[in-house]
Design a protein around this motif. Structure first.
Motif, PDB file in Angstrom:
ATOM      1  N   ARG A  81      -8.027   0.516   4.508  1.00  9.51           N
ATOM      2  CA  ARG A  81      -9.110   0.328   3.535  1.00  9.51           C
ATOM      3  C   ARG A  81     -10.498   0.600   4.138  1.00  9.51           C
ATOM      4  NH1 ARG A  81      -8.690  -6.012   2.302  1.00  9.51           N
ATOM      5  NH2 ARG A  81      -6.545  -5.621   2.922  1.00  9.51           N
ATOM      6  N   GLN A  82     -11.461   0.805   3.263  1.00 10.15           N
ATOM      7  CA  GLN A  82     -12.823   1.122   3.695  1.00 10.15           C
ATOM      8  C   GLN A  82     -13.615  -0.167   3.876  1.00 10.15           C
ATOM      9  OE1 GLN A  82     -13.696   4.558   3.546  1.00 10.15           O
ATOM     10  NE2 GLN A  82     -11.906   5.260   2.437  1.00 10.15           N
TER      11      GLN A  82
ATOM     12  N   THR B  13     -20.606   2.028 -10.859  1.00  5.37           N
ATOM     13  CA  THR B  13     -20.005   2.063  -9.531  1.00  5.37           C
ATOM     14  C   THR B  13     -20.952   1.406  -8.535  1.00  5.37           C
ATOM     15  OG1 THR B  13     -18.988   4.141 -10.155  1.00  5.37           O
ATOM     16  CG2 THR B  13     -18.956   3.583  -7.832  1.00  5.37           C
TER      17      THR B  13
ATOM     18  N   ASP C 282       0.838  -1.207   0.000  1.00  2.20           N
ATOM     19  CA  ASP C 282       0.000   0.000   0.000  1.00  2.20           C
ATOM     20  C   ASP C 282       0.871   1.255   0.000  1.00  2.20           C
ATOM     21  OD1 ASP C 282      -2.205  -1.592   0.036  1.00  2.20           O
ATOM     22  OD2 ASP C 282      -2.963  -0.934   1.993  1.00  2.20           O
TER      23      ASP C 282
ATOM     24  N   SER D  19       2.175   7.079  -6.963  1.00  5.00           N
ATOM     25  CA  SER D  19       1.346   8.185  -7.458  1.00  5.00           C
ATOM     26  C   SER D  19       2.197   9.455  -7.589  1.00  5.00           C
ATOM     27  CB  SER D  19       0.170   8.446  -6.509  1.00  5.00           C
ATOM     28  OG  SER D  19       0.605   9.193  -5.393  1.00  5.00           O
TER      29      SER D  19
ATOM     30  N   SER E 186     -12.919   8.690   0.074  1.00 10.62           N
ATOM     31  CA  SER E 186     -13.368   7.512  -0.666  1.00 10.62           C
ATOM     32  C   SER E 186     -14.380   7.975  -1.688  1.00 10.62           C
ATOM     33  CB  SER E 186     -14.036   6.524   0.275  1.00 10.62           C
ATOM     34  OG  SER E 186     -15.195   7.091   0.812  1.00 10.62           O
TER      35      SER E 186
ATOM     36  N   THR F  79     -20.131   2.492  -2.614  1.00 15.82           N
ATOM     37  CA  THR F  79     -19.152   3.507  -2.989  1.00 15.82           C
ATOM     38  C   THR F  79     -19.858   4.823  -3.322  1.00 15.82           C
ATOM     39  OG1 THR F  79     -17.718   1.786  -3.863  1.00 15.82           O
ATOM     40  CG2 THR F  79     -17.252   4.023  -4.583  1.00 15.82           C
TER      41      THR F  79
ATOM     42  N   VAL G  51     -15.675   7.672  -6.076  1.00 13.10           N
ATOM     43  CA  VAL G  51     -15.678   7.120  -7.426  1.00 13.10           C
ATOM     44  C   VAL G  51     -14.269   7.157  -8.021  1.00 13.10           C
ATOM     45  CG1 VAL G  51     -16.734   7.344  -9.680  1.00 13.10           C
ATOM     46  CG2 VAL G  51     -18.006   8.025  -7.643  1.00 13.10           C
ATOM     47  N   PRO G  52     -13.766   6.028  -8.515  1.00  8.30           N
ATOM     48  CA  PRO G  52     -12.425   6.010  -9.107  1.00  8.30           C
ATOM     49  C   PRO G  52     -12.317   6.967 -10.299  1.00  8.30           C
ATOM     50  CG  PRO G  52     -13.266   3.785  -8.858  1.00  8.30           C
ATOM     51  CD  PRO G  52     -14.399   4.706  -8.565  1.00  8.30           C
ATOM     52  N   HIS G  53     -11.132   7.521 -10.461  1.00  5.40           N
ATOM     53  CA  HIS G  53     -10.903   8.477 -11.533  1.00  5.40           C
ATOM     54  C   HIS G  53     -11.236   7.871 -12.896  1.00  5.40           C
ATOM     55  CE1 HIS G  53      -8.993  11.793 -13.653  1.00  5.40           C
ATOM     56  NE2 HIS G  53      -8.430  10.891 -14.436  1.00  5.40           N
TER      57      HIS G  53
ATOM     58  N   ALA H 256     -19.545   8.403  -1.641  1.00  2.00           N
ATOM     59  CA  ALA H 256     -19.154   9.544  -2.461  1.00  2.00           C
ATOM     60  C   ALA H 256     -20.120  10.708  -2.246  1.00  2.00           C
ATOM     61  CB  ALA H 256     -19.109   9.141  -3.928  1.00  2.00           C
TER      62      ALA H 256
ATOM     63  N   SER I 120     -13.919   6.687 -14.037  1.00  2.00           N
ATOM     64  CA  SER I 120     -14.899   5.612 -14.143  1.00  2.00           C
ATOM     65  C   SER I 120     -16.299   6.185 -14.274  1.00  2.00           C
ATOM     66  CB  SER I 120     -14.832   4.719 -12.917  1.00  2.00           C
ATOM     67  OG  SER I 120     -15.384   5.394 -11.822  1.00  2.00           O
TER      68      SER I 120
END
Lengths: 197, 360
Positions: A142-143, A181, A88, A95, A170, A185, A172-174, A189, A176
């Protein structure tokens, strides 16, 4: 008829994700390469345990103690990101935008697997925060039920430490699509929405 | 309103069935046969497609025909389901589910899109049994009614199992315990909220059905949470119960201990209603469940009635079939004799005998 080939194949087959067939294929591949490669591979494996250190500050794993991240004076020592595992940590490192330091728990609070607060490096974190110039601790577990419980454990252990405590966002993934979703999630969001600046 | 409509069912090595394909009517399907011939197996297979669990609480191995390695249940759903094909394969190795040929990720959306209601003689436990039977009734409806219920339910289950393990371990780890309380309270509050929402939507339908079937006035159903209120109330209840919970070795309060009450003439139906009234309550609760699911999912649930006519007297039967005729959904009914089912037209009769199914 056990022999060198079978011995090595059996050892390799004990690795995660490696089956008997793959192990055998790897051994025959090694036989085809020259011995420089196999010697280098062999000595890297042979010295792995003695070379690797656990950082006494952040519990990261590397060749040195302190680890290169704790040893890097250009990194922001006022910021600590708490992660569950070394992979992790690497994910956040890759990044490239995070310039603070880390703290590795090496696990999550999992009573069902017998993992309690004493098995995680929470007290090490607490001492570290209280004895240094840290201003903010970002909890990046993690969630999940266990990830959230671990986050709370950290919160409780840092009570009164005079540090700003934050939880990783936490949502929505970039890139996507919302449509695909999962609903939890999306719930999060929406709950964790922020002001547009 | 659209409906969940099974257009084709294909079974291989399921219980006593070697191999069979049926094409049901979009309305009424009457499955008749002598006792013990496997009529209920057909309903069980259909219910499995919608809920991924058996209403008989059977083990997976029992569902594979003796001597066979694997069973396959495949259903093609029409109408609002637009020809979706769902296939379940079960064997010793485990279970595999495919939707339209692709490996399925079964989240709350799947169950929400395929609502089904089963009504069988065992349902009498909803009134006669303990609170767990009534919670199960609510939970099963909610897995279909609310997309996020499954996830909340699982998270709560994980949190409570973790907390109970901590409570059983000595010395008591107070820090670990505190860390799980908030998880328990936040998922618990979501569960209570969704259960309350369901009961509120069912209540008027229940009262109306009670009035119409049995002429039972002053009937009502009400959700009785062990801890009233949301997150904060659950948190303080958990904190307040630490000593008691530690002594008992498990979590004593929370939605896992909630109940649902049915009242007839102002009295608890479990204790004071007659057998006949209790049957009316179950029937009314099921009718309310169907109506509530219609509202929350936007489609009429597929209805499975396992040998209910024998359970109900003439008046209740007449009412049930009157209700079914007005409902636009697909219905499967098992019975010992097809003449027992007073439905004209729109019906296909299936005759079951020792694992084979004939169509009339």
């Amino acid at each position: 008829m056990a022999g060198a080939i079978q011995d090595l194949a059996e050892l390799l087959a004990r690795l995660p994700g490696v089956g008997r067939r793959t192990a055998t294929r790897l051994v025959f591949h090694m036989l085809k390469t020259n011995s420089d490669y196999t010697n280098a591979l062999g000595s890297s494996i042979a010295t792995l345990h003695e070379k690797i250190r656990r950082c006494s500050t952040c519990a990261n794993i590397s060749d040195s103690d302190p680890c290169p991240i704790c040893d890097d004076a250009t990194r922001d020592a006022r910021l600590i990101c708490v992660v569950e595992s070394v992979p992790d940590l690497w994910a956040i490192e890759s990044s490239g935008s995070y310039r603070g330091r880390f703290h590795v728990l090496h696990g999550l609070l999992k009573p069902l697997d017998g993992v309690g607060p004493d098995d995680l490096n929470v007290d090490l974190l607490s001492d570290r925060v209280r004895n240094s110039e840290v201003e903010e601790v970002i909890v990046a577990t993690r969630q999940s039920v266990e990830g959230e419980a671990t986050a709370l454990l950290i919160k409780h252990s840092l009570t009164g430490a005079g540090v700003h405590l934050t939880r990783i966002a936490s949502g929505v993934p970039h890139g996507s699509e919302l449509e695909y979703t999962d609903s939890r999630t999306l719930d999060r969001a929406i709950d964790d929405r922020r002001e547009m600046k | 309103m659209g409906r969940v409509q099974l257009d084709e069912l294909f079974l291989v090595e399921f219980r006593n069935i070697h191999r069979v394909t049926i094409e049901p009517s979009p309305r009424f399907n009457i499955v008749s046969g002598r006792n013990g011939t496997g009529k209920t197996n057909l309903l069980e297979a259909i219910y499995l497609l919608g809920s991924m669990r058996s209403f008989r609480q059977s083990r997976r191995v029992d569902m594979v025909r003796r001597g066979a390695k694997e069973t396959s249940i495949r259903g093609r759903f029409g109408n609002v389901c637009a020809g979706m094909v769902c296939e379940i394969k079960m064997g010793n190795e485990g279970r595999q589910v495919k939707i339209d040929g692709k490996r399925a990720h079964l989240d709350g959306r799947y169950f929400h899109s395929l609502p089904m209601v089963i009504f069988h003689p065992g349902n009498l436990t909803i009134v006669q049994g303990g609170p767990d039977a009534r919670r199960r009734f609510l939970d099963r409806a909610l897995f279909q009614a609310e997309i996020s219920y499954q996830e909340a339910y699982r998270s709560y289950g994980k949190a409570i199992a973790s907390r109970n393990r901590i409570l059983k371990t000595r010395p008591l780890d107070k820090r670990a315990l505190d860390s799980f309380d908030e998880q328990l309270a936040s998922h618990g509050a979501r569960i209570v909220m969704m259960r309350e929402r369901l009961v509120i939507s069912m209540t008027p339908l229940f009262e109306e059905a009670m009035e119409r079937i049995g002429g039972e006035g002053q009937s009502r159903m009400a959700y009785r949470p062990k801890i009233e209120g949301g997150f904060d109330k659950i948190m303080s209840a958990l904190r307040g119960a630490v000593e008691k919970d530690t002594a008992m070795g498990y979590t004593t309060a929370g939605p896992h201990a909630d109940d649902l009450v049915f009242e007839v003439n102002g009295l608890d139906a479990r204790k004071f209603a007659s057998q006949g009234q209790q049957r009316t309550v179950v029937l009314a609760a099921k009718i309310a469940e169907i109506g509530s699911l219609e509202k929350s999912t936007g489609r009429t649930p597929l209805l499975l009635l396992d040998d209910v006519s024998s359970e109900l007297d003439r008046d209740r039967n007449r009412h049930l079939f009157g209700f079914l005729a007005g409902l636009g959904g697909q219905v499967f009914i098992t019975t010992t004799h097809h003449d027992h089912i007073p439905i004209e037209g729109d019906r296909v009769d299936f005759f079951v005998e020792n694992g084979s199914i004939e169509v009339n």
